[in-house]
Design a protein around this motif. Structure first.
Motif, PDB file in Angstrom:
ATOM      1  N   ASP A   1       0.822   6.978  15.064  1.00  0.00           N
ATOM      2  CA  ASP A   1       1.208   5.694  14.472  1.00  0.00           C
ATOM      3  C   ASP A   1       0.553   5.586  13.107  1.00  0.00           C
ATOM      4  O   ASP A   1      -0.636   5.910  12.965  1.00  0.00           O
ATOM      5  N   LEU A   2       1.290   5.119  12.120  1.00  0.00           N
ATOM      6  CA  LEU A   2       0.668   4.835  10.827  1.00  0.00           C
ATOM      7  C   LEU A   2      -0.208   3.592  10.978  1.00  0.00           C
ATOM      8  O   LEU A   2       0.157   2.640  11.664  1.00  0.00           O
TER       9      LEU A   2
ATOM     10  N   ALA B   1      -4.451   0.257   5.434  1.00  0.00           N
ATOM     11  CA  ALA B   1      -4.257   1.538   4.749  1.00  0.00           C
ATOM     12  C   ALA B   1      -5.544   2.351   4.648  1.00  0.00           C
ATOM     13  O   ALA B   1      -5.515   3.580   4.741  1.00  0.00           O
ATOM     14  N   GLU B   2      -6.687   1.678   4.456  1.00  0.00           N
ATOM     15  CA  GLU B   2      -7.947   2.417   4.341  1.00  0.00           C
ATOM     16  C   GLU B   2      -8.270   3.201   5.601  1.00  0.00           C
ATOM     17  O   GLU B   2      -9.009   4.195   5.549  1.00  0.00           O
ATOM     18  N   ASP B   3      -7.724   2.771   6.746  1.00  0.00           N
ATOM     19  CA  ASP B   3      -7.980   3.504   7.981  1.00  0.00           C
ATOM     20  C   ASP B   3      -7.435   4.926   7.912  1.00  0.00           C
ATOM     21  O   ASP B   3      -7.933   5.822   8.596  1.00  0.00           O
ATOM     22  N   TYR B   4      -6.412   5.124   7.104  1.00  0.00           N
ATOM     23  CA  TYR B   4      -5.848   6.474   6.944  1.00  0.00           C
ATOM     24  C   TYR B   4      -6.918   7.434   6.424  1.00  0.00           C
ATOM     25  O   TYR B   4      -7.040   8.570   6.900  1.00  0.00           O
ATOM     26  N   ILE B   5      -7.704   6.983   5.456  1.00  0.00           N
ATOM     27  CA  ILE B   5      -8.762   7.816   4.886  1.00  0.00           C
ATOM     28  C   ILE B   5      -9.802   8.151   5.945  1.00  0.00           C
ATOM     29  O   ILE B   5     -10.260   9.292   6.057  1.00  0.00           O
ATOM     30  N   HIS B   6     -10.173   7.154   6.744  1.00  0.00           N
ATOM     31  CA  HIS B   6     -11.160   7.400   7.796  1.00  0.00           C
ATOM     32  C   HIS B   6     -10.613   8.339   8.855  1.00  0.00           C
ATOM     33  O   HIS B   6     -11.333   9.205   9.357  1.00  0.00           O
ATOM     34  N   ARG B   7      -9.342   8.159   9.199  1.00  0.00           N
ATOM     35  CA  ARG B   7      -8.747   9.010  10.221  1.00  0.00           C
ATOM     36  C   ARG B   7      -8.772  10.479   9.821  1.00  0.00           C
ATOM     37  O   ARG B   7      -9.265  11.330  10.562  1.00  0.00           O
ATOM     38  N   ILE B   8      -8.219  10.782   8.670  1.00  0.00           N
ATOM     39  CA  ILE B   8      -8.102  12.189   8.303  1.00  0.00           C
ATOM     40  C   ILE B   8      -9.454  12.769   7.903  1.00  0.00           C
ATOM     41  O   ILE B   8      -9.607  13.992   7.823  1.00  0.00           O
ATOM     42  N   GLY B   9     -10.446  11.892   7.694  1.00  0.00           N
ATOM     43  CA  GLY B   9     -11.794  12.366   7.406  1.00  0.00           C
ATOM     44  C   GLY B   9     -12.489  12.965   8.616  1.00  0.00           C
ATOM     45  O   GLY B   9     -13.582  13.517   8.502  1.00  0.00           O
ATOM     46  N   ARG B  10     -11.845  12.859   9.797  1.00  0.00           N
ATOM     47  CA  ARG B  10     -12.398  13.502  10.994  1.00  0.00           C
ATOM     48  C   ARG B  10     -12.280  15.016  10.913  1.00  0.00           C
ATOM     49  O   ARG B  10     -12.954  15.735  11.637  1.00  0.00           O
ATOM     50  N   THR B  11     -11.374  15.518  10.055  1.00  0.00           N
ATOM     51  CA  THR B  11     -11.218  16.955   9.869  1.00  0.00           C
ATOM     52  C   THR B  11     -11.589  17.320   8.433  1.00  0.00           C
ATOM     53  O   THR B  11     -11.805  16.436   7.599  1.00  0.00           O
TER      54      THR B  11
ATOM     55  N   LEU C   1       4.454   1.185   5.396  1.00  0.00           N
ATOM     56  CA  LEU C   1       3.084   1.530   5.749  1.00  0.00           C
ATOM     57  C   LEU C   1       2.620   2.756   4.965  1.00  0.00           C
ATOM     58  O   LEU C   1       1.473   2.820   4.505  1.00  0.00           O
ATOM     59  N   LEU C   2       3.520   3.717   4.803  1.00  0.00           N
ATOM     60  CA  LEU C   2       3.181   4.896   4.000  1.00  0.00           C
ATOM     61  C   LEU C   2       3.001   4.510   2.542  1.00  0.00           C
ATOM     62  O   LEU C   2       2.095   5.010   1.863  1.00  0.00           O
ATOM     63  N   GLU C   3       3.841   3.604   2.045  1.00  0.00           N
ATOM     64  CA  GLU C   3       3.717   3.154   0.653  1.00  0.00           C
ATOM     65  C   GLU C   3       2.359   2.517   0.404  1.00  0.00           C
ATOM     66  O   GLU C   3       1.746   2.723  -0.655  1.00  0.00           O
ATOM     67  N   GLU C   4       1.871   1.757   1.380  1.00  0.00           N
ATOM     68  CA  GLU C   4       0.576   1.104   1.205  1.00  0.00           C
ATOM     69  C   GLU C   4      -0.552   2.135   1.160  1.00  0.00           C
ATOM     70  O   GLU C   4      -1.517   1.993   0.397  1.00  0.00           O
TER      71      GLU C   4
ATOM     72  N   ARG D   1       7.903  -6.269   7.828  1.00  0.00           N
ATOM     73  CA  ARG D   1       7.980  -5.480   6.605  1.00  0.00           C
ATOM     74  C   ARG D   1       7.640  -6.285   5.358  1.00  0.00           C
ATOM     75  O   ARG D   1       6.872  -5.839   4.504  1.00  0.00           O
ATOM     76  N   ALA D   2       8.183  -7.490   5.260  1.00  0.00           N
ATOM     77  CA  ALA D   2       7.925  -8.304   4.066  1.00  0.00           C
ATOM     78  C   ALA D   2       6.439  -8.639   3.943  1.00  0.00           C
ATOM     79  O   ALA D   2       5.858  -8.553   2.867  1.00  0.00           O
ATOM     80  N   ALA D   3       5.824  -8.995   5.096  1.00  0.00           N
ATOM     81  CA  ALA D   3       4.397  -9.339   5.071  1.00  0.00           C
ATOM     82  C   ALA D   3       3.556  -8.139   4.676  1.00  0.00           C
ATOM     83  O   ALA D   3       2.609  -8.256   3.893  1.00  0.00           O
ATOM     84  N   GLN D   4       3.898  -6.961   5.201  1.00  0.00           N
ATOM     85  CA  GLN D   4       3.133  -5.774   4.872  1.00  0.00           C
ATOM     86  C   GLN D   4       3.293  -5.398   3.405  1.00  0.00           C
ATOM     87  O   GLN D   4       2.339  -4.955   2.755  1.00  0.00           O
ATOM     88  N   LYS D   5       4.487  -5.568   2.856  1.00  0.00           N
ATOM     89  CA  LYS D   5       4.688  -5.254   1.441  1.00  0.00           C
ATOM     90  C   LYS D   5       3.901  -6.216   0.548  1.00  0.00           C
ATOM     91  O   LYS D   5       3.371  -5.834  -0.491  1.00  0.00           O
TER      92      LYS D   5
END
Length: 420
Positions: free
Chosen positions: A326-327, A331-341, A361-364, A397-401
């Motif tokens: 799941d995305l 958005a900052e959680d993406y950095i923490h997630r992939i920082g596990r590797t 979500l990817l755009e953010e 979607r509108a709220a996330q954008k």
């Protein structure tokens, strides 16, 4: 500025030699001399870059220069906490505590641990014996303070580790209550993987004329991690993940999902695919979480499915693959997630699965990374472009954008509160 471990106390050098530490990492090289000088520090560092040693080693070095707590007969042992490290989760607390104990193994310094989800009594008994350094989550530390089980009057160093996650989890109230009980004259160190407006606001409140240390471009993913985005139908994500793991013969794969229920459901389905899979999340007891992590580290469990909160502090040195099933909404959680590797200079692979309606979500994520993440299809798993966007995704979607635009313009966004 040059720095080598040889400038630290011989006791620490002995421990570092046993751990095969030879040269400092960039964050250690920059942070250790500044911490030793007594300055407040605001440091940006990705997970896996050696940031724990960047504050642990100078703290231990300074404490070793002082009279050890065991030699003092005038002050009760429980009044001698001289360094406090605040962390957002119990897993990270255990990891940081273990690092301190490894570095201090040839000294008389004592390291305490305080986190929720387990009985108070063993932690209380350890504190009664006296500790020089305390690693704690905010909620459990407050419990001890309210019970007058720990005294922080002698504190001279305060560390906020993964400060961005502490704010995301809504610990600001607890932090404010803890600060009221600390000496105003102290050294404060703030370490964060991402710098947001909220972090800079917190730094102005906590730090005095701090030295800013950044070893990478702000809010960037680890450069040693290869990032891929696969576009796939939502109902075929699990099938694609199992195919990738099986066909590539991957072992020790960490998968991120949004919810606890989603973690359990995905783990059950992947077990049916013949992959030994376990889930870890906040509803699991501390004992169960530790058993699952140990099975994952040992290789008995091939795939670990985790929520963002549960995955904080997970340190698997040889972890090569992270999958965003799941995305993340933040958005900052993406950095923490992939920082596990891709830790400690090793290479890693981060795969993100995106289905119809999740583009925002990817755009953010791309906004905070300031880069595009190329999308691709995997043969045999091409998305059905005739499908309509699910109604529940249209509604958000509108709220996330709007939130993505707020982040792009430096505005604050709301966070959910959670107490650990």
């Amino acid at each position: 500025m040059t720095f080598s471990f040889s400038q630290l106390s011989p006791v620490l050098q002995q421990a570092l030699q046993a751990l095969n530490y030879t040269q400092p990492t960039p964050i250690q090289q920059q942070a250790i001399p500044v911490v030793l000088s007594g300055n407040d520090v605001m440091a940006g560092a990705q997970t896996g870059t050696g940031k724990t040693a960047a504050f642990a080693l100078p703290i231990l070095d300074k404490l070793l220069q002082q009279a050890p707590s065991s030699d003092s007969s005038e002050v009760p042992p429980d009044s001698l906490v001289r360094a406090l490290i605040l962390v957002p989760t119990r897993e990270l607390a255990q990891q940081v505590h273990q690092s301190f104990e490894q570095y201090a193994q040839h000294s008389s310094l004592k390291v305490g641990l305080a986190y929720g989800g387990v009985s108070l009594n063993p932690q209380l008994e350890a504190l009664k014996q006296g500790v020089d350094i305390l690693v704690a989550t905010p909620g459990r530390l407050l419990d001890f303070l309210f019970k007058k089980a720990v005294n922080l009057d002698a504190l001279n160093t305060l560390v906020f580790d993964e400060a961005d996650r502490m704010l995301d989890m809504g610990f600001m109230d607890e932090i404010q209550q803890i600060l009221k009980r600390l000496p105003k004259e102290r050294q404060t160190l703030l370490f964060s993987a991402t710098f947001s407006d909220e972090i800079f606001k917190l730094s102005k409140q906590l730090l005095s004329d701090p030295k800013l240390i950044e070893v990478d471009a702000r809010n960037t993913a680890a450069t040693t991690v290869e990032q891929k985005v696969y576009v796939v139908d939502a109902d075929r994500k699990r099938e694609l993940v199992s195919h990738l793991i099986g066909s590539k013969n991957w072992h020790q794969v960490l998968i991120f999902v949004k919810t606890k229920q989603g973690a359990d459901a995905l783990a059950a389905e992947m077990c049916k695919d013949g992959l030994v899979t376990k889930a870890i999340h906040g509803d699991k007891s501390q004992g169960a979480r530790e058993r699952v992590l140990e099975e994952f580290r040992s290789g008995d469990t091939r795939v670990l499915v985790a929520t963002d909160v549960a995955a904080r502090g997970i340190d698997i040195p040889a972890l090569n693959t992270v999958i965003n099933f799941d995305l993340p909404y933040i958005a900052e959680d993406y950095i923490h997630r992939i920082g596990r590797t891709g830790r400690a200079g090793q290479t890693g692979l981060a795969i993100t699965l995106m289905s119809l309606g999740e583009e925002y979500l990817l755009e953010e994520i791309e906004v905070i990374l300031d880069e595009r993440l190329p999308q691709q299809w995997l043969e045999g798993y091409e998305p059905d472009l005739t499908k309509e966007i699910p109604e529940n995704r249209k509604n958000t979607r509108a709220a996330q954008k709007r939130r993505a635009k707020q982040r792009a313009h430096g505005q604050s966004t709301g966070k959910r509160r959670r107490r650990k």
